[in-house]
Design a protein around this motif. Structure first.
Motif, PDB file in Angstrom:
ATOM      1  N   MET A 266     -41.689  22.666   6.067  1.00 29.11           N
ATOM      2  CA  MET A 266     -40.981  23.919   5.789  1.00 29.11           C
ATOM      3  C   MET A 266     -40.883  24.725   7.082  1.00 29.11           C
ATOM      4  O   MET A 266     -41.859  24.901   7.793  1.00 29.11           O
TER       5      MET A 266
ATOM      6  N   SER B 216     -40.437  27.928   9.660  1.00 28.00           N
ATOM      7  CA  SER B 216     -41.148  29.208   9.667  1.00 28.00           C
ATOM      8  C   SER B 216     -40.372  30.263   8.883  1.00 28.00           C
ATOM      9  O   SER B 216     -40.961  31.124   8.232  1.00 28.00           O
TER      10      SER B 216
ATOM     11  N   LYS C 143     -38.394  29.771   6.257  1.00 24.16           N
ATOM     12  CA  LYS C 143     -38.598  29.514   4.837  1.00 24.16           C
ATOM     13  C   LYS C 143     -40.020  29.873   4.406  1.00 24.16           C
ATOM     14  O   LYS C 143     -40.252  30.373   3.306  1.00 24.16           O
ATOM     15  N   GLU C 144     -40.976  29.622   5.322  1.00 22.01           N
ATOM     16  CA  GLU C 144     -42.375  29.960   5.005  1.00 22.01           C
ATOM     17  C   GLU C 144     -42.519  31.460   4.822  1.00 22.01           C
ATOM     18  O   GLU C 144     -43.180  31.922   3.892  1.00 22.01           O
ATOM     19  N   GLN C 145     -41.896  32.221   5.744  1.00 19.42           N
ATOM     20  CA  GLN C 145     -41.975  33.680   5.649  1.00 19.42           C
ATOM     21  C   GLN C 145     -41.322  34.179   4.364  1.00 19.42           C
ATOM     22  O   GLN C 145     -41.832  35.095   3.706  1.00 19.42           O
TER      23      GLN C 145
ATOM     24  N   ALA D  46     -46.728  29.261  -2.183  1.00 21.22           N
ATOM     25  CA  ALA D  46     -46.925  29.349  -0.726  1.00 21.22           C
ATOM     26  C   ALA D  46     -48.409  29.409  -0.379  1.00 21.22           C
ATOM     27  O   ALA D  46     -48.867  30.280   0.366  1.00 21.22           O
TER      28      ALA D  46
END
Length: 407
Positions: A1, A3, A5-7, A52
């Motif tokens: 994933m 960064s 999309k992670e955020q 997440a």
């Protein structure tokens, strides 16, 4: 994933948890319904991805809310189902440990004991406990150490829903398997259930006892009295299971105690007869057929016949216990037709199998009654007069010597 999309995922989960923390009952209920709709059947890794990596934070919040509100039933069904999503997920060991660390098992057991808890919620709690038990021996021990056997057994006895009772039965069976430290506790817990007032609970307890008996290998003497009392049940399915368990127990050390008990039930005690005489008034005339003492008498005669037909060795053990005398007495006691019928059928087997029994019974009955008996043992009670019945009641037959080899 990536960064980005992670955020975005972290931001979404953060907002979700904030909404949960600030939400009232209606908001949380809606959130749980959405969660169940979207996440049911997810694996552990999939739940981690959805949240997440903050999945444990939501499980902790969910568990804490349940522990605070389960006594008043706030969204309890939704809470239990949502926890079930985590515990039933493949790769669920982390969730299981987190749930247990905050006292999850104790909470589930307490839910079972709450009178105000809805049946469907008890059923859901049992499903979660089953998931815990299925995780292995150590988890079964944890449930038992938390007085789980008693809580589950009481739930089985007191529940009004057959689905809940069946789940409780399955859980007790599971706790006895692969759990040598506590299998005896489960066994005794099932014995303690036998006197309960729920016919379905009695039936399920007897079924499970047959399975657990093979696991524990030793029959506890405390099983004899409550098992014989179960024969008073007006429910044929309960009597069937009781007789099947009695047959199984013929291979254990309680064998003689059970045989003596069955024979003694053929002749009601003085106290039992006194109670019957009190009811011997016109308005109670139709009640005697269903009095527990007579139901038990008939069931005992039926059990004896089945045991004898299944094993000649048992027949030879039964006869010296005063069996023929007691069967003749039961045949003569005219207050219960089924007792007379079952006793006649049992006695017919012994008469046709052992010449010594035929000789004693012929002498006790006399030629006329004995011929009627051989012609139609099952219907004999309908053809007897009061004098013949008195002859059977006052018989002195006593076969205590060695029984001859059957022809």
């Amino acid at each position: 994933m990536s960064s980005t999309k992670e955020q975005a995922a972290i931001s979404r989960v953060t907002m979700f948890l904030q909404e949960w923390d600030q939400g009232n009952k209606a908001v949380r209920s809606h959130m749980l319904s959405t969660f169940l709709r979207q996440s049911a059947g997810c694996t552990g890794p999939e739940l981690e991805l959805v949240f997440a990596q903050a999945d444990s934070l939501f499980l902790a919040r969910l568990t804490a809310w349940m522990r605070l509100t389960y006594m008043i039933g706030t969204c309890l069904g939704l809470q239990l189902k949502a926890i079930g999503v985590f515990l039933s997920a493949s790769g669920n060991h982390r969730y299981l440990h987190e749930f247990l660390e905050v006292g999850g098992v104790l909470t589930l057991l307490e839910i079972l004991g709450q009178k105000q808890t809805a049946e469907e919620d008890k059923s859901e709690a049992l499903s979660l406990l089953q998931i815990v038990a299925n995780a292995g021996r150590r988890y079964k021990e944890l449930i038992c150490e938390s007085y789980g056997v008693r809580a589950i057994a009481e739930c089985l006895a007191n529940s009004k829903a057959e689905d809940t009772q069946e789940k409780a039965r399955c859980l007790l069976e599971s706790l006895a398997q692969g759990n040598p430290k506590y299998q005896s506790q489960v066994y005794k817990g099932l014995i303690a259930l036998l006197p309960c007032t729920s016919p379905k609970a009695q039936q399920l307890s007897l079924q499970t006892l047959r399975i657990v008996q093979e696991i524990v290998k030793v029959a506890h003497p405390s099983i004899v009295e409550p098992l014989l009392k179960v024969l008073r049940s007006l429910h044929l399915e309960v009597q069937y299971e009781a007789i099947e368990l009695i047959k199984d127990l013929m291979h254990y050390e309680v064998r003689l105690a059970l045989l003596k008990g069955l024979v003694s039930l053929l002749k009601p005690t003085k106290e039992g007869i006194k109670n019957i005489e009190i009811l011997n008034v016109p308005e109670f005339a139709n009640m005697t057929e269903s009095l527990p003492v007579f139901v038990q008498q008939a069931a005992a005669a039926k059990a004896i016949r089945m045991l004898a037909q299944g094993s000649p060795t048992l027949s030879e053990e039964l006869l010296p216990l005063g069996l023929v005398h007691h069967l003749l007495y039961a045949m003569g006691y005219q207050d219960h037709a089924d007792s007379q019928r079952q006793a006649s059928l049992a006695l017919e087997y012994f008469v046709r199998t052992y010449p010594v029994v035929e000789e004693h019974v012929h002498k006790a009955m006399g030629d006329t009654l004995f011929e009627l008996f051989l012609a139609n043992s099952e219907g004999l009670y309908m053809k007897m007069d009061d004098v013949q019945a008195d002859i059977l009641l006052s018989n002195k037959v006593n076969i205590c010597g060695v029984v001859e080899e059957p022809e």
